[in-house]
Write a protein that holds these residues in place. Structure first.
Motif, PDB file in Angstrom:
ATOM      1  N   VAL A 115       2.688 -41.247  13.975  1.00 12.66           N
ATOM      2  CA  VAL A 115       2.865 -42.531  13.295  1.00 12.66           C
ATOM      3  C   VAL A 115       4.015 -42.372  12.311  1.00 12.66           C
ATOM      4  O   VAL A 115       4.496 -41.266  12.069  1.00 12.66           O
ATOM      5  CB  VAL A 115       1.570 -42.978  12.578  1.00 12.66           C
ATOM      6  CG1 VAL A 115       0.428 -43.139  13.576  1.00 12.66           C
ATOM      7  CG2 VAL A 115       1.183 -42.011  11.477  1.00 12.66           C
ATOM      8  N   GLY A 173       2.957 -44.038  17.918  1.00  9.83           N
ATOM      9  CA  GLY A 173       1.917 -44.895  17.376  1.00  9.83           C
ATOM     10  C   GLY A 173       2.437 -45.887  16.344  1.00  9.83           C
ATOM     11  O   GLY A 173       3.631 -46.193  16.293  1.00  9.83           O
ATOM     12  N   ILE A 178      -4.410 -44.148   7.548  1.00  5.23           N
ATOM     13  CA  ILE A 178      -4.213 -43.374   8.780  1.00  5.23           C
ATOM     14  C   ILE A 178      -5.523 -42.708   9.177  1.00  5.23           C
ATOM     15  O   ILE A 178      -5.939 -42.763  10.341  1.00  5.23           O
ATOM     16  CB  ILE A 178      -3.080 -42.334   8.608  1.00  5.23           C
ATOM     17  CG1 ILE A 178      -1.732 -43.048   8.469  1.00  5.23           C
ATOM     18  CG2 ILE A 178      -3.073 -41.342   9.766  1.00  5.23           C
ATOM     19  CD1 ILE A 178      -0.622 -42.169   7.940  1.00  5.23           C
TER      20      ILE A 178
END
Length: 192
Positions: free
Chosen positions: A51, A74, A125
């Motif tokens: 991410v 992501g 997250i």
């Protein structure tokens, strides 16, 4: 859960020591090479996800790493955007950058705000990825030097120095909180 915090690769503004902050400056050729080198360092581990910050330099670094590691790119987390230097972005700092706005940096984002955003991003997250990947997952998080430095400092309770382009710093969720395992690839001792 373990997060590998990677600072994006170099940009032309990094090379010229200009403050970037929330300005969306792209990677340069060196930055792309650094992203490939970061992926090479990460290749021997099992990664659940990658991410990043939504800014182009972080997103491109993440895309390069994801492609090289063969994992899907992501989500982008807005909380991971770099510290806002406001009217000073694009300039070279000739004095120490303060924690709070002052006469030389009248409209910068306060340090506490940056650290708070960074820690909030780690929480988000963890909450988002935990149901998908499990407690033992490893996630690469590509973002920016100052936000990494401020959130590591907040976790450790002491000042952390400069975070290098494409360097990896590791945090782990254990016993209900984050702990720092490495900074710029160097292990952090339990006593520090």
């Amino acid at each position: 859960m373990r997060l590998e915090l990677i600072r994006h690769g170099q940009t032309d503004w990094n090379a010229a020591d200009k403050l970037q902050g929330s300005s969306d400056i792209p990677l340069n050729a060196t930055g792309r090479e650094q992203a490939h080198a970061a992926a090479e360092l990460l290749k021997d581990f099992d990664w659940s996800a990658i991410v990043s910050s939504p800014l182009g330099r972080a997103r491109e670094t993440a895309r390069i790493i994801a492609s090289q590691l063969g994992i899907e790119l992501g989500a982008a987390y807005p909380e991971l955007i770099e510290r806002d230097y406001a009217s000073r972005e694009g300039t070279v700092a000739t004095t120490k950058i303060p924690d709070e706005p002052n006469a030389d940096f009248p409209d910068i984002e306060p340090r506490a705000s940056v650290a708070h955003r960074g820690l909030g991003a780690l929480r988000d997250i963890r909450e988002t990825r935990l149901p998908l990947d499990g407690e033992d997952s490893n996630i690469v998080v590509v973002c920016h030097g100052t936000i990494i430095r401020f959130l590591l400092s907040a976790i450790l309770g002491r000042e952390v120095g400069h975070i290098h382009n494409a360097a990896a710093s590791t945090v782990e969720w254990a016993d209900g909180g984050w702990r720092v395992l490495s900074i710029n690839g160097a292990l952090v001792s339990a006593a520090s």
